[in-house]
Design an enzyme around this catalytic site. Structure first.
Site, PDB file in Angstrom:
ATOM      1  N   ASP A 191      -4.192 -10.548  -2.614  1.00 57.03           N
ATOM      2  CA  ASP A 191      -4.494  -9.981  -1.539  1.00 57.03           C
ATOM      3  C   ASP A 191      -6.070  -9.723  -1.513  1.00 57.03           C
ATOM      4  OD1 ASP A 191      -4.844  -7.934   0.703  1.00 57.03           O
ATOM      5  OD2 ASP A 191      -2.842  -8.989   1.114  1.00 57.03           O
ATOM      6  N   HIS A 219      -7.195  -7.057  -0.538  1.00 58.24           N
ATOM      7  CA  HIS A 219      -6.846  -5.510  -0.549  1.00 58.24           C
ATOM      8  C   HIS A 219      -6.101  -5.421  -2.115  1.00 58.24           C
ATOM      9  CE1 HIS A 219      -7.725  -5.238   3.762  1.00 58.24           C
ATOM     10  NE2 HIS A 219      -8.947  -5.064   2.966  1.00 58.24           N
ATOM     11  N   HIS A 279       0.864  -1.445  -0.020  1.00 59.24           N
ATOM     12  CA  HIS A 279       0.038   0.011   0.021  1.00 59.24           C
ATOM     13  C   HIS A 279       1.041   1.361   0.050  1.00 59.24           C
ATOM     14  CE1 HIS A 279      -3.580  -2.123   0.374  1.00 59.24           C
ATOM     15  NE2 HIS A 279      -3.323  -2.701   1.541  1.00 59.24           N
TER      16      HIS A 279
END
Length: 228
Positions: A167, A169, A130
């Site tokens: 994942d 996310h 991220h």
């Protein structure tokens, strides 16, 4: 002299600093690493050679993250830590842990390209996908896989790299870092529109990188049943 491992060995890269990244009761916590180690220990480590990861070299890190950002993360840790955003926290040990997390990813690239290992697993905290170049987010401080990919391209001379991000996310940081370059084929398999809300199938990269970003969210979103 660098440590040499038997050809075709499987390597498990780790460093104790991963346990010093203190997030309190946060979902991303040291128990994640301990659980992996415990399961592998019960299975005789499945043939993995355990390798201590070095800290990433500053120049390798700043090929992705500007020096001022690296300095800022170091300063937060030096002050004892604190909240970086609503989801991401740092502690006194976080900067060192983040250096070894990125360093483990880079060392795995070296071992694989040198033929010293056939496969590898880099098990470190904090995670990375991220993190964007100038911002920590989603539990991540440095984008470890992006640092490793950039090292493979710039230092080891690879022409192209493929990253498969699997994942729940979307790996928005990695997506954005390589969004406009054909050097990296970024493929993300994720749920959508969960955090951070990016990763639509229509996002295929831009400029010279158009077509080198492949986002694969579900074809439809399953809605939870509402009981009467």
């Amino acid at each position: 002299m660098p440590v040499r491992y038997p050809a075709m060995a499987s390597v498990f890269l780790e460093h104790p600093s991963s346990f010093e990244h203190d997030t309190g009761g946060h979902p991303e916590q040291p128990a994640r690493i301990a659980a992996i180690q415990r399961e592998l220990d019960q299975r005789g480590w499945l043939g993995f050679e355990r390798v201590s990861s070095p800290a990433v070299e500053r120049g390798v890190l700043t090929a992705v993250h500007p020096a001022r950002y690296v300095d800022a993360i170091e300063a937060v840790s030096a002050r004892g830590g604190g909240a970086l955003d609503l989801d991401t926290v740092a502690s006194a040990g976080s900067f060192n842990a983040a250096l070894h997390a990125a360093g483990g990813a880079v060392r795995m690239v070296e071992l694989l390209l040198d033929g010293a290992a056939e496969r590898g697993f880099s098990a470190h905290r904090p995670p990375g996908h991220h993190a964007i170049p100038t911002r920590a987010m989603g539990f991540c401080l440095f984008n470890n896989i992006a640092v490793a990919a950039r090292f493979a391209l710039d230092v080891r001379g690879l022409d192209r790299v493929m990253i498969v991000d699997w994942d729940v996310h979307h790996g928005n940081g990695t997506n954005d870092i390589f969004h406009s370059t054909p050097e990296v084929l970024f493929v993300s398999i994720h749920q959508w529109p969960l955090y951070p809300g990016s990763g639509a199938a229509t996002d295929v990269g831009e400029g010279d990188g158009e077509g080198f970003t492949v986002n694969l969210p579900p074809l439809h979103t399953v809605q939870p049943k509402v009981l009467p």
